[in-house]
Design a protein around this motif. Sequence first.
Motif: not given
Lengths: 335, 231
Positions: B82-83, B157-158, B32-36, B188-194
Amino acid sequence: MAAKRLVSLTPLATVQGPVGEAASTAIASINSELELWNGIQNIIYGLSLGSVLLLAAIGLAITFGVMGVINMAHGEMVMIGAYTTFVVQQIIRVSAPGLFDYSLLIALPAAFLVSGAIGVVIERGIIRFLYGRPLETLLATWGISLVLQQATRSWFGASNVQVGSPSWMSGSFDVGMLTLTWSRLWIIVFALAVFATLQLVLKKTMLGLRMRAVTQNRRMASSMGIRTPWVDALTFGLGSGIAGIAGVALSQIDNVSPNLGQGYIIDSFMVVVFGGVGNLWGTLVGAMSLGIANKFLEPFAGAVLGKIFVLVLIILFIQKRPRGLFALKGRAIEA
Amino acid sequence: MLTVENASLHYGAAQALRGVSLEVKPKSITCVLGRNGVGKTSMLRAIVGQHPLSSGSISFDGTVLGKKPPYDRARAGIAFVPQGREIFPLLTVRENLATGFAAAKRGNRNVPPEVFELFPVLKTMLGRRGGDLSGGQQQQLAIGRALVTRPRLLVLDEPTEGIQPSIIKDIGRAIRFLRDQTGLAILLVEQYLDFCRELADHVYIMDRGEIVHSGDAASLDKPEVRKFLTV
Ligand SMILES: Nc1ncnc2c1ncn2[C@@H]1O[C@H](COP(=O)(O)OP(=O)(O)OP(=O)(O)O)[C@@H](O)[C@H]1O
Ligand SMILES: [Mg+2]
């Protein structure tokens, strides 16, 4: 002994010449010796008072540390432990008088179980509905403390009950110029043993690990599969059980009456706050230093004024170090 | 294996999730991706039981989780990293791992060997306090600790937040190993696209409390998908 010598030397000191001088120096050396022994006595009495405080405060420290609950009925758990001792001794007197010397050893597990069970019932029945509401918890536990006192009063009567001492607890012995009672010595030994056992439980058992995990991060502990309501109930039971054990010890040096717990609750809170919440070593050092400070101040200020003085000192101290004597430090805390 | 249906979640009056639906399949990595601040952590909190839903439902292995507390979900096989990692700071590494025994079945109260195979650094630090570890080491410990519970679903989480590239590689390798060798389902929750594109079998994108895209890893390169991720 030293006092007697002092009496016989004092008239000589007024004599002119070498005899008078010798008498004066002898008096001075006896006085400084007396002072030394007096200091030692204060420290030993202070340690035994500190041990009592430690026993009363240590259960409070873990319930406060793990659950953040201020339990005003903690003193009554101590009182119930003392009454359990009384009941155990009554039963022994009637059914097996030969066992009287072991009555305290039998009373220890009994008091732990009785006070511990009452603690679990209070936690499951009332306190668990009040988590996160400190004021309500304070009032509710205060109410419980009144109820328990009144129940004891109606059951056993308002006056003191007689708790006897086994032979190994009574009597005294001499060390140098001091006369110490066995009960004082045993209470110091006993308090340290309880402290060490509790440390072992916290460090080496599964329950101890879970209690520490819940203290440090309740939400994450729950997500690791730890049943936090159980841990709360058992922690409360453990804290109350230790208070019960403290009651067995107190029955040997204090009057056992329904108000027994009231005399210790304030001091116990002071110890916990002074030592630093969530740190048992802090509770140990806090209890011992408060005990010794009380004994040293008493001769100058009297018991009540001495207490007030200690209280003021603690308030000043907390202003300077709000997290207590042993605030935990280091990277581990900031994490 | 895990199904979230039409989930909404509030913090007081503020709504953090608006009818989110998603699915996690066994033996697969769902990302799962998404901004802050779009609600990623909130969704995971709802899944592990740390925050209640205001409407909608979450089911695991066909049973609705409803009001189950976090410890029951952990015992049912949902493990959470957790984050911010939330290592117990004053417990040693060994003790941090041992907290996971609470959720494991009786015969399984030990640290599975793959934890030390995947993160050998943990083995050398068993006696150190968790709070004294570096961020990267804490992240590895958090994943290791989750594996001790013998989960069937691992929720992260991240895990790459604030971690150096070599350890990110280790973590990626570990996640892939777990899917392939132990058949774990991974959310997996991420902001890191690659990181996601390399690992994911399926991706979702969240924006302002809603799922706005669902597709395979390659779909992340489409411009209409990218626009949800650029700041
Ligand atoms: N405990 C809380 N109380 C009130 N509002 C909260 C709380 N936690 C999160 N929020 C709000 O809910 C919204 C979603 O937060 P959330 O933590 O789920 O975002 P996120 O996608 O995980 O962000 P990030 O990528 O920064 O971790 C945000 O607007 C946030 O301010
Ligand atoms: Mg988040």
